[in-house]
Design a protein around this motif. Sequence first.
Motif, PDB file in Angstrom:
ATOM      1  N   LEU A  55       0.831  -1.197   0.000  1.00 29.72           N
ATOM      2  CA  LEU A  55       0.000   0.000   0.000  1.00 29.72           C
ATOM      3  C   LEU A  55       0.870   1.254   0.000  1.00 29.72           C
ATOM      4  O   LEU A  55       2.049   1.214   0.373  1.00 29.72           O
ATOM      5  CB  LEU A  55      -0.937  -0.002   1.205  1.00 29.72           C
ATOM      6  N   LEU A  56       0.273   2.365  -0.376  1.00 26.66           N
ATOM      7  CA  LEU A  56       0.990   3.635  -0.455  1.00 26.66           C
ATOM      8  C   LEU A  56       0.443   4.622   0.561  1.00 26.66           C
ATOM      9  O   LEU A  56      -0.767   4.640   0.830  1.00 26.66           O
ATOM     10  CB  LEU A  56       0.858   4.233  -1.863  1.00 26.66           C
ATOM     11  N   PRO A  57       1.307   5.477   1.155  1.00 28.41           N
ATOM     12  CA  PRO A  57       0.817   6.500   2.083  1.00 28.41           C
ATOM     13  C   PRO A  57       0.316   7.731   1.328  1.00 28.41           C
ATOM     14  O   PRO A  57       0.770   8.032   0.220  1.00 28.41           O
ATOM     15  CB  PRO A  57       2.063   6.836   2.909  1.00 28.41           C
ATOM     16  N   GLY A  58      -0.610   8.429   1.954  1.00 28.04           N
ATOM     17  CA  GLY A  58      -1.101   9.673   1.371  1.00 28.04           C
ATOM     18  C   GLY A  58      -1.889  10.453   2.398  1.00 28.04           C
ATOM     19  O   GLY A  58      -2.285   9.915   3.440  1.00 28.04           O
ATOM     20  N   ARG A  59      -2.096  11.730   2.131  1.00 27.64           N
ATOM     21  CA  ARG A  59      -2.885  12.565   3.032  1.00 27.64           C
ATOM     22  C   ARG A  59      -4.133  13.068   2.320  1.00 27.64           C
ATOM     23  O   ARG A  59      -4.070  13.547   1.178  1.00 27.64           O
ATOM     24  CB  ARG A  59      -2.068  13.753   3.545  1.00 27.64           C
ATOM     25  N   VAL A  60      -5.255  12.968   3.008  1.00 27.36           N
ATOM     26  CA  VAL A  60      -6.542  13.365   2.432  1.00 27.36           C
ATOM     27  C   VAL A  60      -6.643  14.889   2.425  1.00 27.36           C
ATOM     28  O   VAL A  60      -6.464  15.541   3.460  1.00 27.36           O
ATOM     29  CB  VAL A  60      -7.707  12.756   3.238  1.00 27.36           C
ATOM     30  N   VAL A  61      -6.942  15.446   1.250  1.00 28.59           N
ATOM     31  CA  VAL A  61      -7.065  16.896   1.134  1.00 28.59           C
ATOM     32  C   VAL A  61      -8.499  17.331   0.898  1.00 28.59           C
ATOM     33  O   VAL A  61      -8.823  18.513   1.032  1.00 28.59           O
ATOM     34  CB  VAL A  61      -6.172  17.448  -0.001  1.00 28.59           C
ATOM     35  N   ARG A  62      -9.372  16.363   0.563  1.00 32.82           N
ATOM     36  CA  ARG A  62     -10.772  16.718   0.313  1.00 32.82           C
ATOM     37  C   ARG A  62     -11.610  15.447   0.312  1.00 32.82           C
ATOM     38  O   ARG A  62     -11.181  14.412  -0.183  1.00 32.82           O
ATOM     39  CB  ARG A  62     -10.911  17.436  -1.028  1.00 32.82           C
ATOM     40  N   VAL A  63     -12.820  15.538   0.879  1.00 31.74           N
ATOM     41  CA  VAL A  63     -13.735  14.404   0.907  1.00 31.74           C
ATOM     42  C   VAL A  63     -15.067  14.852   0.331  1.00 31.74           C
ATOM     43  O   VAL A  63     -15.565  15.935   0.651  1.00 31.74           O
ATOM     44  CB  VAL A  63     -13.941  13.874   2.343  1.00 31.74           C
ATOM     45  N   ASP A  64     -15.656  14.000  -0.530  1.00 32.73           N
ATOM     46  CA  ASP A  64     -16.900  14.392  -1.184  1.00 32.73           C
ATOM     47  C   ASP A  64     -17.706  13.145  -1.533  1.00 32.73           C
ATOM     48  O   ASP A  64     -17.367  12.411  -2.454  1.00 32.73           O
ATOM     49  CB  ASP A  64     -16.594  15.196  -2.453  1.00 32.73           C
ATOM     50  N   ARG A  65     -18.763  12.877  -0.737  1.00 29.09           N
ATOM     51  CA  ARG A  65     -19.724  11.817  -1.029  1.00 29.09           C
ATOM     52  C   ARG A  65     -19.070  10.452  -1.247  1.00 29.09           C
ATOM     53  O   ARG A  65     -19.267   9.798  -2.266  1.00 29.09           O
ATOM     54  CB  ARG A  65     -20.558  12.197  -2.258  1.00 29.09           C
ATOM     55  N   THR A  76      -1.801  13.912  -6.774  1.00 28.72           N
ATOM     56  CA  THR A  76      -3.132  13.793  -6.179  1.00 28.72           C
ATOM     57  C   THR A  76      -3.954  12.776  -6.944  1.00 28.72           C
ATOM     58  O   THR A  76      -4.030  12.817  -8.180  1.00 28.72           O
ATOM     59  CB  THR A  76      -3.852  15.150  -6.192  1.00 28.72           C
ATOM     60  N   VAL A  77      -4.575  11.840  -6.204  1.00 29.39           N
ATOM     61  CA  VAL A  77      -5.392  10.800  -6.824  1.00 29.39           C
ATOM     62  C   VAL A  77      -6.772  10.793  -6.184  1.00 29.39           C
ATOM     63  O   VAL A  77      -6.956  11.256  -5.055  1.00 29.39           O
ATOM     64  CB  VAL A  77      -4.739   9.409  -6.683  1.00 29.39           C
ATOM     65  N   ARG A  78      -7.740  10.257  -6.908  1.00 32.86           N
ATOM     66  CA  ARG A  78      -9.104  10.111  -6.424  1.00 32.86           C
ATOM     67  C   ARG A  78      -9.279   8.685  -5.927  1.00 32.86           C
ATOM     68  O   ARG A  78      -8.888   7.725  -6.608  1.00 32.86           O
ATOM     69  CB  ARG A  78     -10.083  10.388  -7.565  1.00 32.86           C
ATOM     70  N   ALA A  79      -9.860   8.528  -4.724  1.00 31.21           N
ATOM     71  CA  ALA A  79      -9.990   7.189  -4.148  1.00 31.21           C
ATOM     72  C   ALA A  79     -11.350   7.026  -3.492  1.00 31.21           C
ATOM     73  O   ALA A  79     -11.975   7.998  -3.047  1.00 31.21           O
ATOM     74  CB  ALA A  79      -8.880   6.936  -3.128  1.00 31.21           C
ATOM     75  N   VAL A  99      -3.606   8.096   5.245  1.00 32.45           N
ATOM     76  CA  VAL A  99      -4.266   6.852   4.887  1.00 32.45           C
ATOM     77  C   VAL A  99      -3.305   5.912   4.176  1.00 32.45           C
ATOM     78  O   VAL A  99      -2.237   6.312   3.685  1.00 32.45           O
ATOM     79  CB  VAL A  99      -5.480   7.116   3.959  1.00 32.45           C
ATOM     80  N   ALA A 100      -3.706   4.638   4.143  1.00 30.67           N
ATOM     81  CA  ALA A 100      -3.019   3.627   3.337  1.00 30.67           C
ATOM     82  C   ALA A 100      -3.880   3.374   2.112  1.00 30.67           C
ATOM     83  O   ALA A 100      -5.062   3.038   2.225  1.00 30.67           O
ATOM     84  CB  ALA A 100      -2.823   2.346   4.143  1.00 30.67           C
ATOM     85  N   LEU A 101      -3.290   3.534   0.945  1.00 27.58           N
ATOM     86  CA  LEU A 101      -4.009   3.578  -0.323  1.00 27.58           C
ATOM     87  C   LEU A 101      -3.560   2.454  -1.241  1.00 27.58           C
ATOM     88  O   LEU A 101      -2.399   2.024  -1.200  1.00 27.58           O
ATOM     89  CB  LEU A 101      -3.729   4.940  -0.978  1.00 27.58           C
ATOM     90  N   ASP A 102      -4.491   1.982  -2.069  1.00 30.20           N
ATOM     91  CA  ASP A 102      -4.130   0.993  -3.079  1.00 30.20           C
ATOM     92  C   ASP A 102      -2.989   1.518  -3.954  1.00 30.20           C
ATOM     93  O   ASP A 102      -2.907   2.717  -4.227  1.00 30.20           O
ATOM     94  CB  ASP A 102      -5.332   0.692  -3.981  1.00 30.20           C
ATOM     95  N   PRO A 103      -2.126   0.612  -4.432  1.00 31.47           N
ATOM     96  CA  PRO A 103      -1.022   1.054  -5.295  1.00 31.47           C
ATOM     97  C   PRO A 103      -1.525   1.522  -6.658  1.00 31.47           C
ATOM     98  O   PRO A 103      -2.687   1.304  -7.020  1.00 31.47           O
ATOM     99  CB  PRO A 103      -0.150  -0.202  -5.419  1.00 31.47           C
ATOM    100  N   GLU A 104      -0.632   2.147  -7.402  1.00 31.47           N
ATOM    101  CA  GLU A 104      -0.973   2.609  -8.743  1.00 31.47           C
ATOM    102  C   GLU A 104      -1.380   1.423  -9.611  1.00 31.47           C
ATOM    103  O   GLU A 104      -0.846   0.325  -9.490  1.00 31.47           O
ATOM    104  CB  GLU A 104       0.227   3.329  -9.372  1.00 31.47           C
ATOM    105  N   ALA A 106      -4.424   0.101  -9.607  1.00 31.12           N
ATOM    106  CA  ALA A 106      -5.675  -0.466  -9.101  1.00 31.12           C
ATOM    107  C   ALA A 106      -6.850   0.338  -9.650  1.00 31.12           C
ATOM    108  O   ALA A 106      -6.811   1.560  -9.701  1.00 31.12           O
ATOM    109  CB  ALA A 106      -5.681  -0.440  -7.572  1.00 31.12           C
ATOM    110  N   ASP A 107      -7.914  -0.347 -10.043  1.00 33.23           N
ATOM    111  CA  ASP A 107      -9.078   0.325 -10.609  1.00 33.23           C
ATOM    112  C   ASP A 107     -10.339  -0.455 -10.233  1.00 33.23           C
ATOM    113  O   ASP A 107     -10.522  -1.588 -10.682  1.00 33.23           O
ATOM    114  CB  ASP A 107      -8.942   0.429 -12.129  1.00 33.23           C
ATOM    115  N   PRO A 108     -11.198   0.087  -9.352  1.00 36.72           N
ATOM    116  CA  PRO A 108     -11.051   1.406  -8.718  1.00 36.72           C
ATOM    117  C   PRO A 108      -9.988   1.383  -7.621  1.00 36.72           C
ATOM    118  O   PRO A 108      -9.556   0.316  -7.194  1.00 36.72           O
ATOM    119  CB  PRO A 108     -12.433   1.655  -8.129  1.00 36.72           C
ATOM    120  N   ARG A 109      -9.624   2.528  -7.173  1.00 32.68           N
ATOM    121  CA  ARG A 109      -8.595   2.672  -6.156  1.00 32.68           C
ATOM    122  C   ARG A 109      -9.269   2.963  -4.816  1.00 32.68           C
ATOM    123  O   ARG A 109     -10.109   3.861  -4.721  1.00 32.68           O
ATOM    124  CB  ARG A 109      -7.653   3.807  -6.527  1.00 32.68           C
ATOM    125  N   TYR A 110      -8.873   2.243  -3.758  1.00 28.37           N
ATOM    126  CA  TYR A 110      -9.532   2.367  -2.463  1.00 28.37           C
ATOM    127  C   TYR A 110      -8.565   2.841  -1.381  1.00 28.37           C
ATOM    128  O   TYR A 110      -7.379   2.514  -1.399  1.00 28.37           O
ATOM    129  CB  TYR A 110     -10.118   1.022  -2.021  1.00 28.37           C
TER     130      TYR A 110
END
Length: 395
Positions: A55-65, A76-79, A99-104, A106-110
């Motif tokens: 998994l990859l690390p990342g920081r959430v900058v926006r949440v929407d629905r 920046t990626v959409r997850a 967060v811990a994010l799916d690697p590049e 992955a579709d969809p990415r979670y």
Amino acid sequence: MHSSVSPDASSPASSPASSPAASRAYSRASAHPLAALGWDEDWAAEFAPHAEHGLLPGRVVRVDRGLCDVVTAAGTVRADTEFVVPHDPMKVVCTGDWVALDPEGADPRYVRTLLPRRTAFIRSTSSKRSEGQILAANVDHAVVAISLAVDLDLGRIERFLALAWESGAQPVVVLTKADLVPDPVVLAHLVQDVETSAPGVPVLPVRARDGEGVEELAALLGRGTSVLLGASGAGKSTLANALAGADLMAVQATRDLDGKGRHTTTTRNLLPLPGGGVLIDTPGLRGVGLWDAGGGVGQVFAEIEELARGCRFHDCAHDAEPGCAVRAAVDDGELAPRRLDSYRKLVRENQWIVAKSDARVRADIRQDWKRKKAEGRAAGDAKRGRGPWQPAPPR
């Protein structure tokens, strides 16, 4: 308005420590592509088990629905947030989360999991259910924006500060639109009024459009993460733009009649600051309900908590009990009656919200009510010269 964030490895998250080992750790953390967003050795240690699973690390900058924008080392990626306890309002993904994010590929990415939060700014929801709402996570400073276009509401400021202290962040009060108070003497009195209601909290008047006070605020916030809070029309978006050094957030004019504005910011966004660090801008808050903020209330009203140690009864309500040191301070002019009224209100509200989700607390409150009711009856009987064994006279 959403602004994408690009990692900048040249901006360290904090100054290096003095020991050689700490300096090496700092160098590794500051070289990380996410260092500008607050990544450090402690976050790396928390993430290590997830890295082993690819998994990859990342920081959430926006949440929407149910979707979120996450900044990673690659951009920046959409997850999707489906796997992060969607039915627990206290564990949903929030702006500021690591967060811990799916690697590049992955579709969809979670988003697979959240790293443990260091701090969280939480308010109670407006629903009748006992729920909290997380407004921002992993923040170092909670900046409370208060507009000088309207009369100061010191009780509302105290409410914001109680939540800020409880979150674990350092509160800062910014008096925006200071240009509307041209008389420096009047402005100084307003600052003093807020300082009296905010012990231990920096209070800064700012003219964001002119840039006056912005550098001082930026220096105070340092290179950590700050969340910007306040009501609609408080000038948060203007202040955010001034701190960011660019027009990243849309700005709308407020009404001259009451200084209120529409919700310019409709989502929480994480913005990079030119001097280092990041700012989480939030929508205007109509309601600021307490959420299990007993410790925060105690810090806002530190002088009352100190006085209460001198009360005759340890559970004194500071109302009509004999030997109440807090009431004595009010009578002597040492404590403003408004402060005591505000303290009582926030204590009652916090007890109520805690009792909604804790049966033991509810039972304790009921027992306390019964005890005080019995004490009141006994006091009334004593005034009438009637002992507790004597029946009340017929009417």
